[in-house]
Write an enzyme that holds these catalytic residues in place. Structure first.
Site, PDB file in Angstrom:
ATOM      1  N   THR A 137      34.842 -15.468 -14.280  1.00  0.00           N
ATOM      2  CA  THR A 137      34.614 -16.040 -12.603  1.00  0.00           C
ATOM      3  C   THR A 137      33.501 -15.311 -12.231  1.00  0.00           C
ATOM      4  O   THR A 137      33.182 -14.083 -13.086  1.00  0.00           O
ATOM      5  CB  THR A 137      35.849 -16.031 -11.784  1.00  0.00           C
ATOM      6  OG1 THR A 137      36.049 -14.670 -11.577  1.00  0.00           O
ATOM      7  CG2 THR A 137      36.816 -17.012 -12.169  1.00  0.00           C
ATOM      8  N   ASP A 138      32.858 -15.437 -11.226  1.00  0.00           N
ATOM      9  CA  ASP A 138      31.785 -14.834 -10.600  1.00  0.00           C
ATOM     10  C   ASP A 138      32.244 -13.168 -10.211  1.00  0.00           C
ATOM     11  O   ASP A 138      31.653 -12.294 -10.429  1.00  0.00           O
ATOM     12  CB  ASP A 138      31.244 -15.582  -9.298  1.00  0.00           C
ATOM     13  CG  ASP A 138      30.604 -16.757  -9.620  1.00  0.00           C
ATOM     14  OD1 ASP A 138      30.088 -16.978 -10.540  1.00  0.00           O
ATOM     15  OD2 ASP A 138      30.496 -17.426  -8.763  1.00  0.00           O
ATOM     16  N   CYS A 139      33.618 -13.130  -9.761  1.00  0.00           N
ATOM     17  CA  CYS A 139      34.176 -11.750  -9.494  1.00  0.00           C
ATOM     18  C   CYS A 139      34.599 -11.231 -10.649  1.00  0.00           C
ATOM     19  O   CYS A 139      34.876  -9.755 -10.521  1.00  0.00           O
ATOM     20  CB  CYS A 139      34.895 -11.838  -8.269  1.00  0.00           C
ATOM     21  SG  CYS A 139      36.367 -13.078  -8.156  1.00  0.00           S
ATOM     22  N   TYR A 140      35.105 -11.858 -11.509  1.00  0.00           N
ATOM     23  CA  TYR A 140      35.587 -11.350 -12.916  1.00  0.00           C
ATOM     24  C   TYR A 140      34.857 -11.667 -14.305  1.00  0.00           C
ATOM     25  O   TYR A 140      35.203 -12.544 -14.635  1.00  0.00           O
ATOM     26  CB  TYR A 140      37.202 -11.814 -12.975  1.00  0.00           C
ATOM     27  CG  TYR A 140      38.151 -11.153 -11.882  1.00  0.00           C
ATOM     28  CD1 TYR A 140      38.217  -9.808 -11.833  1.00  0.00           C
ATOM     29  CD2 TYR A 140      38.643 -11.792 -10.705  1.00  0.00           C
ATOM     30  CE1 TYR A 140      39.068  -9.378 -10.933  1.00  0.00           C
ATOM     31  CE2 TYR A 140      39.209 -11.396  -9.830  1.00  0.00           C
ATOM     32  CZ  TYR A 140      39.615 -10.078  -9.998  1.00  0.00           C
ATOM     33  OH  TYR A 140      40.369  -9.253  -8.978  1.00  0.00           O
ATOM     34  N   PRO A 141      33.634 -11.298 -14.375  1.00  0.00           N
ATOM     35  CA  PRO A 141      32.795 -11.680 -15.292  1.00  0.00           C
ATOM     36  C   PRO A 141      33.125 -11.354 -16.870  1.00  0.00           C
ATOM     37  O   PRO A 141      32.623 -11.914 -17.590  1.00  0.00           O
ATOM     38  CB  PRO A 141      31.400 -11.118 -14.826  1.00  0.00           C
ATOM     39  CG  PRO A 141      31.803  -9.768 -14.249  1.00  0.00           C
ATOM     40  CD  PRO A 141      33.143 -10.112 -13.464  1.00  0.00           C
TER      41      PRO A 141
END
Length: 399
Positions: A137-141
């Site tokens: 995800t954007d916060c967990y790349p």
């Protein structure tokens, strides 16, 4: 006679009188209930037995870049990752799966290893291999992560066990023609052996049969560290039939427990494996009973000859299996029981020796002023029925 606050004052001043429950049972005939209640402040109980509805909460801490773990393996054993990004739950009975087996150098050894063994290893300070797959995800790349962890390199590591401290259990036998591999171990055909699990009259919940002393918030000895009772356990069934002494005739009350695994000792937390059944976890749990009145001592006077367990035939593959009646724990501990006139050898899964050691260790902690008692914040419900899953929802509604 006493309050928990008064008992704690004596514990902290190291003047409290603490007996194990076996000491109470051994001296009850000579001293009587009244005299023991006057002299003794705390009675310690203990058990060391398989408790498969157990597991560990683990927080790994965030990586850089961060990862939102959705699948994870610890020494090849799958841990549940459906919580926060790096929160895991490792169940004691979880086994190596087809993906995790790639992380295991010895495949044959892996087949007899489960989550309970990994929990034991982490408690012992051993290194455990971790492999994780993330949801990008954007916060967990980050998409994946691999490392080695120990109990010192992770944040929270505590046992949260939905069902421990069985108040009573069954005796397993096999009246069929082939060996059976069960959660009680190997049951030989034609009633060649019998296995029971509970350590009997020294077990905590036999000595507080109606859970008048034990409740939510009770502090306990758990795995060599300090734990607490958090709720009723799963399959909690206090409405089980009971004898006149209030002890149940079969499986009854259970409790949910929590404790800091970083405090624990692998001597008291051991992974185990039952052939062709799976892995589990043996845990030492001790419960202190405050002697508030004579009723407490009277309940603790119960002997192995006064409590019974049902003899259940596992050869019938049904939820409700036939029984060969009941047998006392005194008879079970002789090593032989009689079934339909046949002498059958019997053995416990619980360690009677370590169950006694738990009570002794807890007594020592209290004697030293290192362990005080807690007042429960709420009672454990004693009106829970057992709901099986062999009826439809509409049938249940009609009932």
């Amino acid at each position: 006679m006493r309050t928990i606050a008064q008992i704690n004052e004596k514990i902290l001043s190291r003047s409290a009188v603490v007996w194990t429950v076996e000491e109470v049972k051994a001296r009850i005939a000579d001293m009587g209930v009244t005299q023991i209640a006057k002299e003794v402040d705390v009675i310690t109980t203990g058990t060391f037995e398989p408790m498969e509805s157990s597991g560990a909460i683990i927080n790994l801490g965030h990586t850089d870049p961060p990862i939102k773990i959705r699948k994870c393996w610890l020494d090849g054993i799958s841990a549940y990752a459906g919580f926060g990004a790096v929160d895991l739950y490792l169940g004691a009975t979880q086994e190596v799966d087809s993906i995790g087996i790639d992380d295991i150098p010895d495949v044959e050894e892996a087949k007899e290893r489960g989550g309970g063994h990994v929990i034991e290893d982490l408690i012992a300070g051993k290194a455990v291999h971790l492999r994780a797959i993330g949801q990008v995800t954007d916060c967990y790349p980050r998409a994946s992560f691999e490392t080695t962890i120990t109990r010192e390199t992770i944040n929270q590591f505590y046992l949260f066990n939905p069902r421990n401290l069985y108040q009573n259990f069954i005796v397993g036998v096999n009246g069929g023609d082939r060996p059976l591999y069960t959660y009680l171990g190997n049951l030989q055909p034609r009633l060649a052996n019998a296995v029971y699990s509970n350590p009997g009259a020294i077990s905590p919940l036999f000595n507080d049969p109606d859970l008048k002393l034990i409740g939510i918030g009770t502090k306990i000895f758990m795995g060599g560290g300090i734990g607490y009772i958090t709720w009723e356990g799963t399959q909690h069934f206090p409405l089980q039939k009971r004898l006149e002494n209030r002890t149940p005739v079969g499986p009854a009350a259970t409790l949910a427990l929590i404790g800091d695994a970083k405090q624990m000792n692998p001597y008291w937390v051991r992974g185990c494996y039952f052939k062709n059944y799976g892995s589990s976890l043996m845990i030492g749990v001790g419960v202190p009973l405050p002697v508030l009145n004579e009723e407490v001592v009277n309940a603790c006077a119960v002997q192995d000859r006064d409590i019974v367990a049902p003899i259940v035939d596992f050869s019938i593959p049904r939820r409700v299996r036939p029984t060969f009646g009941s047998v006392s724990y005194a008879q079970l501990k002789t090593g032989k029981i009689s079934i339909d006139g046949k002498s059958v050898r019997v053995a416990p899964l619980a360690s009677i020796f370590r169950s006694r050691q738990v009570a002794l260790e807890l007594k020592e902690w209290i004697d030293k002023g290192e362990f005080t008692l807690t007042q429960p914040v709420e009672s454990i419900p004693m009106d829970r029925a057992f709901i099986p899953q062999d009826r439809s929802a509409s049938q249940i509604m009609l009932d």
